[in-house]
Motif scaffolding. Structure first.
Motif, PDB file in Angstrom:
ATOM      1  N   UNK A   1      18.323  52.871  52.990  1.00 11.34           N
ATOM      2  CA  UNK A   1      18.395  52.153  54.265  1.00 11.34           C
ATOM      3  C   UNK A   1      17.799  50.750  54.093  1.00 11.34           C
ATOM      4  N   UNK A   2      16.679  50.673  53.395  1.00  8.42           N
ATOM      5  CA  UNK A   2      16.022  49.385  53.164  1.00  8.42           C
ATOM      6  C   UNK A   2      16.945  48.401  52.458  1.00  8.42           C
ATOM      7  N   UNK A   3      17.667  48.903  51.486  1.00  8.66           N
ATOM      8  CA  UNK A   3      18.616  48.059  50.753  1.00  8.66           C
ATOM      9  C   UNK A   3      19.637  47.442  51.718  1.00  8.66           C
ATOM     10  N   UNK A   4      20.155  48.259  52.606  1.00  7.77           N
ATOM     11  CA  UNK A   4      21.167  47.749  53.551  1.00  7.77           C
ATOM     12  C   UNK A   4      20.560  46.744  54.536  1.00  7.77           C
ATOM     13  N   UNK A   5      19.248  46.878  54.784  1.00  4.31           N
ATOM     14  CA  UNK A   5      18.584  45.959  55.722  1.00  4.31           C
ATOM     15  C   UNK A   5      18.239  44.623  55.078  1.00  4.31           C
ATOM     16  N   UNK A   6      18.212  44.579  53.740  1.00  2.00           N
ATOM     17  CA  UNK A   6      17.654  43.397  53.074  1.00  2.00           C
ATOM     18  C   UNK A   6      18.568  42.743  52.034  1.00  2.00           C
ATOM     19  N   UNK A   7      19.719  43.344  51.753  1.00  4.60           N
ATOM     20  CA  UNK A   7      20.623  42.681  50.805  1.00  4.60           C
ATOM     21  C   UNK A   7      21.706  41.950  51.591  1.00  4.60           C
TER      22      UNK A   7
ATOM     23  N   UNK B   1       8.694  36.559  52.933  1.00  3.83           N
ATOM     24  CA  UNK B   1       8.045  36.073  54.146  1.00  3.83           C
ATOM     25  C   UNK B   1       8.109  34.547  54.167  1.00  3.83           C
ATOM     26  N   UNK B   2       8.499  33.992  55.306  1.00  2.00           N
ATOM     27  CA  UNK B   2       8.602  32.542  55.426  1.00  2.00           C
ATOM     28  C   UNK B   2      10.004  32.011  55.175  1.00  2.00           C
ATOM     29  N   UNK B   3      10.872  32.855  54.605  1.00  2.00           N
ATOM     30  CA  UNK B   3      12.235  32.396  54.339  1.00  2.00           C
ATOM     31  C   UNK B   3      12.994  32.189  55.654  1.00  2.00           C
ATOM     32  N   UNK B   4      13.570  31.003  55.792  1.00  2.00           N
ATOM     33  CA  UNK B   4      14.394  30.718  56.978  1.00  2.00           C
ATOM     34  C   UNK B   4      15.848  30.978  56.656  1.00  2.00           C
ATOM     35  N   UNK B   5      16.525  31.584  57.602  1.00  2.00           N
ATOM     36  CA  UNK B   5      17.940  31.870  57.364  1.00  2.00           C
ATOM     37  C   UNK B   5      18.712  31.845  58.675  1.00  2.00           C
TER      38      UNK B   5
ATOM     39  N   UNK C   1      13.671  33.562  60.818  1.00  2.00           N
ATOM     40  CA  UNK C   1      12.670  33.388  59.767  1.00  2.00           C
ATOM     41  C   UNK C   1      11.994  34.737  59.518  1.00  2.00           C
ATOM     42  N   UNK C   2      11.852  35.081  58.238  1.00  2.00           N
ATOM     43  CA  UNK C   2      11.197  36.348  57.900  1.00  2.00           C
ATOM     44  C   UNK C   2       9.705  36.238  58.211  1.00  2.00           C
ATOM     45  N   UNK C   3       9.195  37.177  59.007  1.00  2.00           N
ATOM     46  CA  UNK C   3       7.792  37.130  59.438  1.00  2.00           C
ATOM     47  C   UNK C   3       6.927  38.135  58.687  1.00  2.00           C
ATOM     48  N   UNK C   4       7.394  39.355  58.548  1.00  2.00           N
ATOM     49  CA  UNK C   4       6.628  40.373  57.822  1.00  2.00           C
ATOM     50  C   UNK C   4       7.589  41.211  56.995  1.00  2.00           C
ATOM     51  N   UNK C   5       7.036  41.813  55.930  1.00  2.00           N
ATOM     52  CA  UNK C   5       7.888  42.556  55.008  1.00  2.00           C
ATOM     53  C   UNK C   5       7.037  43.589  54.276  1.00  2.00           C
ATOM     54  N   UNK C   6       7.281  44.849  54.546  1.00  2.00           N
ATOM     55  CA  UNK C   6       6.606  45.931  53.803  1.00  2.00           C
ATOM     56  C   UNK C   6       7.705  46.824  53.261  1.00  2.00           C
ATOM     57  N   UNK C   7       8.048  46.668  51.981  1.00  2.00           N
ATOM     58  CA  UNK C   7       9.227  47.352  51.435  1.00  2.00           C
ATOM     59  C   UNK C   7       9.340  48.814  51.835  1.00  2.00           C
ATOM     60  N   UNK C   8      10.524  49.163  52.291  1.00  2.00           N
ATOM     61  CA  UNK C   8      10.892  50.528  52.677  1.00  2.00           C
ATOM     62  C   UNK C   8      10.130  51.045  53.881  1.00  2.00           C
ATOM     63  N   UNK C   9       9.371  50.172  54.561  1.00  2.00           N
ATOM     64  CA  UNK C   9       8.609  50.636  55.728  1.00  2.00           C
ATOM     65  C   UNK C   9       8.829  49.794  56.966  1.00  2.00           C
TER      66      UNK C   9
END
Lengths: 138, 138
Positions: free
Chosen positions: A20-26, A43-47, A60-68
């Protein structure tokens, strides 16, 4: 503004959190179930998210905890303030016996943005339906 | 800018033009297959199309020939000119032996707006699929 409203849509997915994480982030997978984008998991990446009808969201990516957990801003800038939206989307993944429970929360709708709020609810139900179908494919 | 590109999507619908026209011009029906809106079938009427994800398009009815042809502007205003879109959507209805041939043309994509152009093609295919399904309902 002291108040805001939050849309929550949840879905049980019969797949492990890593998938699921892969589909959310690739980006190429996000394009399949959400929108075309130039996302990167930093974190911090603007898109931007780009809708098929020509519209564009600023994110903009604010927080990121892989698979969580992951959150990003989801802003729509319009000259008419009634249509401007500053919101934050947060995905939370929890392992279950049968796969992963995915919770999507979009916070930041003003009380007067009833249509955007209702639209987001319908939109996210469709997005997560797309995600479920995408994950079922392989 | 001297050049622009046009997206064309066509579909044969097994329904009379009067019924197709109704779905193209009644706000509550447009909401079902296209987007939420405050459309009115009057030349010069300005309206918005609102996507489920918070985005908004600025539109104005340009031409209107009941059951035959309609065009409206379909503009997206973004601070980054790369994302700004000024376009015109034209629907043309032609009676056929089995119903109505509907032609949708969206003109005004700049040559550098490849993603918006490709997105519009995919988007309109989906919109006209939605329209077909809506018309089949009653």
């Amino acid at each position: 503004m002291t108040e805001s409203r939050t849309v929550v849509v949840e879905r049980d997915l019969p797949h492990p959190a890593a998938k699921v994480w892969r589909a959310l982030t690739q980006p190429h997978l996000m394009a399949e179930w959400l929108m075309k984008n130039d996302f990167a998991p930093q974190v911090g990446h603007r898109f931007n998210l780009r809708g098929d009808w020509g519209g564009v969201l600023d994110c903009e990516v604010l927080t990121l905890e892989p698979e969580r957990k992951m959150s990003y801003s989801w802003d729509f800038n319009h000259e008419d303030p009634a249509y401007s939206l500053k919101s934050v989307v947060t995905f939370t993944l929890e392992p279950t016996e049968s796969g992963t429970h995915l919770r999507m929360e979009q916070a930041g709708f003003r009380p007067d943005q009833k249509q955007a709020y209702g639209g987001a609810h319908a939109g996210w139900k469709q997005f997560l339906e797309n995600l479920d179908q995408l994950l079922a494919k392989d």
